[in-house]
Design a protein around this motif. Structure first.
Motif, PDB file in Angstrom:
ATOM      1  N   PRO A 399       0.824  -1.208   0.013  1.00 47.31           N
ATOM      2  CA  PRO A 399      -0.164   0.106  -0.048  1.00 47.31           C
ATOM      3  C   PRO A 399       0.852   1.448  -0.009  1.00 47.31           C
ATOM      4  O   PRO A 399       1.999   1.188   0.622  1.00 47.31           O
ATOM      5  CB  PRO A 399      -0.846  -0.070   1.378  1.00 47.31           C
ATOM      6  CG  PRO A 399      -0.540  -1.367   1.811  1.00 47.31           C
ATOM      7  CD  PRO A 399       0.643  -2.049   1.048  1.00 47.31           C
ATOM      8  N   CYS A 400       0.501   2.196  -0.746  1.00 44.35           N
ATOM      9  CA  CYS A 400       1.152   3.447  -0.835  1.00 44.35           C
ATOM     10  C   CYS A 400       0.110   4.720  -0.576  1.00 44.35           C
ATOM     11  O   CYS A 400      -0.658   4.740  -1.253  1.00 44.35           O
ATOM     12  CB  CYS A 400       1.834   3.590  -2.231  1.00 44.35           C
ATOM     13  SG  CYS A 400       2.906   4.978  -2.465  1.00 44.35           S
ATOM     14  N   GLU A 401       0.426   5.606   0.407  1.00 42.84           N
ATOM     15  CA  GLU A 401      -0.226   6.776   0.597  1.00 42.84           C
ATOM     16  C   GLU A 401       0.406   7.845  -0.010  1.00 42.84           C
ATOM     17  O   GLU A 401       1.809   7.871   0.085  1.00 42.84           O
ATOM     18  CB  GLU A 401      -0.382   6.822   2.212  1.00 42.84           C
ATOM     19  CG  GLU A 401      -0.894   5.957   2.709  1.00 42.84           C
ATOM     20  CD  GLU A 401      -0.905   6.254   4.267  1.00 42.84           C
ATOM     21  OE1 GLU A 401      -0.332   7.285   4.679  1.00 42.84           O
ATOM     22  OE2 GLU A 401      -1.539   5.061   5.168  1.00 42.84           O
ATOM     23  N   ALA A 402      -0.304   8.821  -0.725  1.00 46.56           N
ATOM     24  CA  ALA A 402       0.208   9.739  -1.522  1.00 46.56           C
ATOM     25  C   ALA A 402      -0.443  10.964  -0.956  1.00 46.56           C
ATOM     26  O   ALA A 402      -1.516  11.324  -0.682  1.00 46.56           O
ATOM     27  CB  ALA A 402      -0.041   9.540  -2.918  1.00 46.56           C
ATOM     28  N   SER A 403       0.292  12.136  -0.829  1.00 48.71           N
ATOM     29  CA  SER A 403      -0.138  13.290  -0.347  1.00 48.71           C
ATOM     30  C   SER A 403       0.522  14.554  -1.352  1.00 48.71           C
ATOM     31  O   SER A 403       1.755  14.790  -1.169  1.00 48.71           O
ATOM     32  CB  SER A 403       0.303  13.669   1.120  1.00 48.71           C
ATOM     33  OG  SER A 403       0.059  15.227   1.266  1.00 48.71           O
ATOM     34  N   VAL A 439       4.287   2.390   2.367  1.00 44.94           N
ATOM     35  CA  VAL A 439       5.019   3.643   1.928  1.00 44.94           C
ATOM     36  C   VAL A 439       4.143   4.922   1.573  1.00 44.94           C
ATOM     37  O   VAL A 439       2.980   4.859   1.412  1.00 44.94           O
ATOM     38  CB  VAL A 439       5.490   3.153   0.274  1.00 44.94           C
ATOM     39  CG1 VAL A 439       6.393   4.425  -0.267  1.00 44.94           C
ATOM     40  CG2 VAL A 439       6.224   2.040   0.256  1.00 44.94           C
ATOM     41  N   ALA A 440       4.880   5.871   1.900  1.00 42.01           N
ATOM     42  CA  ALA A 440       4.059   7.427   2.007  1.00 42.01           C
ATOM     43  C   ALA A 440       4.790   8.191   0.789  1.00 42.01           C
ATOM     44  O   ALA A 440       6.120   8.412   1.229  1.00 42.01           O
ATOM     45  CB  ALA A 440       4.032   7.778   3.116  1.00 42.01           C
ATOM     46  N   VAL A 441       4.442   8.761  -0.157  1.00 41.53           N
ATOM     47  CA  VAL A 441       4.985   9.978  -0.900  1.00 41.53           C
ATOM     48  C   VAL A 441       4.255  11.135  -0.648  1.00 41.53           C
ATOM     49  O   VAL A 441       2.886  11.340  -0.761  1.00 41.53           O
ATOM     50  CB  VAL A 441       4.646   9.446  -2.348  1.00 41.53           C
ATOM     51  CG1 VAL A 441       5.257  10.336  -3.199  1.00 41.53           C
ATOM     52  CG2 VAL A 441       5.271   7.884  -2.574  1.00 41.53           C
ATOM     53  N   ARG A 442       5.064  12.143  -0.362  1.00 48.22           N
ATOM     54  CA  ARG A 442       4.525  13.391  -0.109  1.00 48.22           C
ATOM     55  C   ARG A 442       5.434  14.372  -1.015  1.00 48.22           C
ATOM     56  O   ARG A 442       6.557  14.212  -1.410  1.00 48.22           O
ATOM     57  CB  ARG A 442       4.653  13.857   1.277  1.00 48.22           C
ATOM     58  CG  ARG A 442       4.177  12.766   2.243  1.00 48.22           C
ATOM     59  CD  ARG A 442       4.625  13.413   3.712  1.00 48.22           C
ATOM     60  NE  ARG A 442       4.281  12.399   4.856  1.00 48.22           N
ATOM     61  CZ  ARG A 442       5.063  11.357   5.232  1.00 48.22           C
ATOM     62  NH1 ARG A 442       6.214  11.397   4.647  1.00 48.22           N
ATOM     63  NH2 ARG A 442       4.678  10.530   6.084  1.00 48.22           N
ATOM     64  N   GLN A 453       9.231  13.660  -0.798  1.00 45.34           N
ATOM     65  CA  GLN A 453       9.640  12.987   0.466  1.00 45.34           C
ATOM     66  C   GLN A 453       8.861  11.619   0.333  1.00 45.34           C
ATOM     67  O   GLN A 453       7.713  11.446   0.090  1.00 45.34           O
ATOM     68  CB  GLN A 453       9.136  13.439   1.931  1.00 45.34           C
ATOM     69  CG  GLN A 453       9.846  12.751   2.963  1.00 45.34           C
ATOM     70  CD  GLN A 453       9.529  13.618   4.353  1.00 45.34           C
ATOM     71  OE1 GLN A 453       8.312  13.402   4.896  1.00 45.34           O
ATOM     72  NE2 GLN A 453      10.449  14.161   4.803  1.00 45.34           N
ATOM     73  N   VAL A 454       9.876  10.510   0.451  1.00 46.16           N
ATOM     74  CA  VAL A 454       9.348   9.003   0.282  1.00 46.16           C
ATOM     75  C   VAL A 454       9.899   8.391   1.423  1.00 46.16           C
ATOM     76  O   VAL A 454      10.942   8.159   1.960  1.00 46.16           O
ATOM     77  CB  VAL A 454       9.879   8.528  -0.868  1.00 46.16           C
ATOM     78  CG1 VAL A 454       9.628   6.934  -1.023  1.00 46.16           C
ATOM     79  CG2 VAL A 454       9.712   8.977  -2.219  1.00 46.16           C
ATOM     80  N   GLU A 455       8.820   8.120   2.289  1.00 47.53           N
ATOM     81  CA  GLU A 455       8.942   7.132   3.502  1.00 47.53           C
ATOM     82  C   GLU A 455       8.489   5.921   3.542  1.00 47.53           C
ATOM     83  O   GLU A 455       7.357   5.659   3.134  1.00 47.53           O
ATOM     84  CB  GLU A 455       8.405   8.057   4.693  1.00 47.53           C
ATOM     85  CG  GLU A 455       8.601   7.402   6.117  1.00 47.53           C
ATOM     86  CD  GLU A 455       7.894   8.310   7.196  1.00 47.53           C
ATOM     87  OE1 GLU A 455       8.054   7.912   8.409  1.00 47.53           O
ATOM     88  OE2 GLU A 455       7.506   9.675   6.786  1.00 47.53           O
ATOM     89  N   ASP A 456       9.103   4.919   4.062  1.00 48.01           N
ATOM     90  CA  ASP A 456       8.636   3.508   4.406  1.00 48.01           C
ATOM     91  C   ASP A 456       8.883   2.921   5.610  1.00 48.01           C
ATOM     92  O   ASP A 456       9.675   3.778   6.655  1.00 48.01           O
ATOM     93  CB  ASP A 456       9.347   2.589   3.544  1.00 48.01           C
ATOM     94  CG  ASP A 456      10.881   2.448   3.784  1.00 48.01           C
ATOM     95  OD1 ASP A 456      10.999   1.610   4.690  1.00 48.01           O
ATOM     96  OD2 ASP A 456      11.796   3.030   2.878  1.00 48.01           O
ATOM     97  N   GLY A 519      -4.518  11.936  -2.743  1.00 48.81           N
ATOM     98  CA  GLY A 519      -5.062  11.185  -1.427  1.00 48.81           C
ATOM     99  C   GLY A 519      -4.515   9.968  -1.227  1.00 48.81           C
ATOM    100  O   GLY A 519      -3.296   9.820  -1.261  1.00 48.81           O
ATOM    101  N   ALA A 520      -5.475   8.792  -1.513  1.00 50.07           N
ATOM    102  CA  ALA A 520      -4.610   7.676  -1.580  1.00 50.07           C
ATOM    103  C   ALA A 520      -4.788   7.209  -2.954  1.00 50.07           C
ATOM    104  O   ALA A 520      -5.681   7.349  -3.552  1.00 50.07           O
ATOM    105  CB  ALA A 520      -5.621   6.640  -0.653  1.00 50.07           C
TER     106      ALA A 520
END
Length: 522
Positions: A399-403, A439-442, A453-456, A519-520
């Protein structure tokens, strides 16, 4: 007769009175002279230096307390003895004795340094001042000498000379100046100064040097030295003299000098000429700047080439395969007119060929997208990131969250490409190495920069790995950002995982149409 007798009696009486008066006067004068001699003797007794007086026969007629202490001989033993029985004189130079006699004869006085050899055989260095003693008529009565022990001073001078020799050997091949100054910043000692000859430094102040050299940077040097004098704390600073090709840099270290009570009485400093090093550093910076420019150009060329290959794959090879597929479909539609006995076999081959063409088209589209995503050129960075995030989820199942921002200025193509490739590489590393479950992409816009910013939440990595020559992917991210005057930081996330942060300065940009926040990722 009576009158003559009376006159005689008065004269006798007057003579007697005069005799007594003269005797009393003589006693008074002698007493006063004795008092003066006693007073002078007390004064001489308080002098720490050795005071010695000899008569014309070179015998001691005065031996002060300082002489007793210096030579270890009491006055009662020294008085009346020939001075040669108490110590021997030795001159540092062959003509020393002749020079002494000539000075006494011509000037009546001598001052100089020599060696006294004591009765124990020990040698001491002394500074001697001698003068001729004369009577009222100018005849020589003897000589008076004041002797000061300078053995410790001479030893210190020898040690200083030895230290300077060692310093000269140690620093002979190094462009370094060493110096000391008093509280008025007056130079008291200097070793191979940079700007002026040594003889033009000692005894002068920094203000004198400022007036002579007219270098404004000396004011900074003065301020640093005064700060050390005031605070008693040493400091180190870098000074630049001149501009352009004539510029010179010096690494200046300043330390306080303290007296026996701990009070700051001056400074000692060392100034190292680091001009060559600074020029080398500037050369390295220029080389890195040129390298970044070259890297940016290579990146641009690579992106242009990838764009061309993707276009050719899509426009040429894709059209050919599409035409082939259309022909096969047509053949499939007319296969019914073929000999019934062979229809099924031919039809199977046609269907298989059609499926192969479908797979080829899919592969070509994937390769073209990987080489250069069309959405990045047509729609911009945010839709391209959203598309990449969706493909990442489909490919990895993570799953990857995006902002992402709702409004995005129109970015310079190189900036958009760099951020897209950095995000792509970061997510590839997550899939390959992180063992992450999320994973989160901002993407954040600021007044003068844009930050990705890419955070895992994976296992993380050691920050030192980022600088390893083997970490080509990480180095590629750094080069892309630095080629646009940006930077990339790698750090551990809170708890566990990794955070990759890339920030690139913004060029002039203008807002374009509304781009919905991901969003997602869909």
């Amino acid at each position: 007769m009576t009158r003559d007798l009376a006159l005689w009696f008065l004269l006798c009486l007057f003579g007697l009175v005069a005799t007594f008066a003269v005797a009393a006067l003589r006693r008074s004068l002698r007493k006063r002279a004795d008092e003066q001699l006693h007073f002078q003797s007390q004064i001489l007794a308080q002098v720490n230096d050795a005071v010695v007086a000899i008569d014309r026969d070179m015998r001691v007629i005065y031996w002060g307390r300082g002489a007793e202490a210096l030579y270890g001989i009491p006055a009662r033993e020294a008085l009346g003895k020939p001075v040669r029985d108490l110590y021997q004189r030795r001159w540092p130079t062959p003509g020393g004795a002749a020079e002494y006699e000539r000075a006494i004869t011509e000037r009546g006085a001598f001052r100089g340094e020599l060696i006294h050899v004591l009765r124990s055989g020990r040698e001491i260095y002394v500074e001697s001042s001698a003068a001729v003693l004369k009577d009222a008529e100018g005849r020589e009565l003897g000589r008076l000498g004041v002797v000061r022990d300078i053995t410790d001073r001479k030893r210190a001078e020898r040690e200083t000379a030895a230290s300077e020799s060692r310093l000269r050997v140690a620093l002979g091949n190094i462009d370094m100046a060493v110096f000391t100054q008093d509280r008025d910043l007056r130079y008291t000692w200097v070793f191979q100064p940079h700007l002026v000859p040594p003889e033009g430094v000692v005894g002068r102040t920094d203000l004198d040097m400022l007036e002579q050299l007219r270098l404004p940077a000396i004011e900074k040097v003065i301020a640093a030295k005064r700060r050390v004098l005031q605070t008693g704390v040493g400091l180190r600073t870098e000074i630049r003299f001149g501009e352009g090709a004539e510029a010179r840099w010096y690494d200046l270290a300043i330390e306080p000098i303290r007296d026996q009570w701990g009070a700051v009485v001056g400074v000692t400093a060392a100034s190292l000429n680091v001009t060559e090093r600074k020029r080398a550093e500037e050369g390295v910076r220029e080389s890195r700047k040129e390298l970044r420019a070259l890297t940016a150009r290579l990146q641009s060329i690579r992106e242009e080439e990838q764009t061309r290959i993707a276009r050719d794959l899509h426009d040429e090879l894709g059209q050919l395969l599409t035409a082939l597929k259309m022909g096969l479909r047509s053949l499939e539609a007319t296969v019914g007119s073929i000999d019934p006995e062979n229809v099924n076999g031919v039809l199977d081959r046609v269907v298989a060929a059609s499926e192969t063409v479908d797979q080829t088209l899919t592969t070509i589209r994937r390769i073209a997208t990987e080489l250069r995503p069309g959405s990045l050129d047509r729609l911009g960075l945010v839709p391209a990131l959203r598309q990449e995030i969706r493909r990442f989820e489909e490919r990895t199942g993570i799953p990857c969250e995006a902002s992402l921002p709702d409004l995005m200025p129109e970015l310079d193509p190189e900036v958009a490409t760099a951020l897209y490739r950095i995000c792509q590489e970061a997510m590839t590393n997550v899939h390959r190495h992180a063992t992450a479950s999320r994973v989160a992409v901002r993407l954040q816009m600021e007044s003068s920069s844009i930050t990705l910013q890419v955070e895992d939440d994976g296992r993380g990595f050691e920050p030192a790995v980022a600088g390893s020559p083997q970490a080509l992917g990480l180095l590629g991210m750094v080069e892309r950002a630095e080629g646009l005057d940006g930077h990339v930081h790698f750090q551990r996330a809170d708890g566990h995982g990794t955070v990759v942060t890339a920030s690139i300065p913004l060029a002039a940009a203008r807002p374009v149409g509304d781009q919905r926040s991901a969003g997602a990722a869909p």
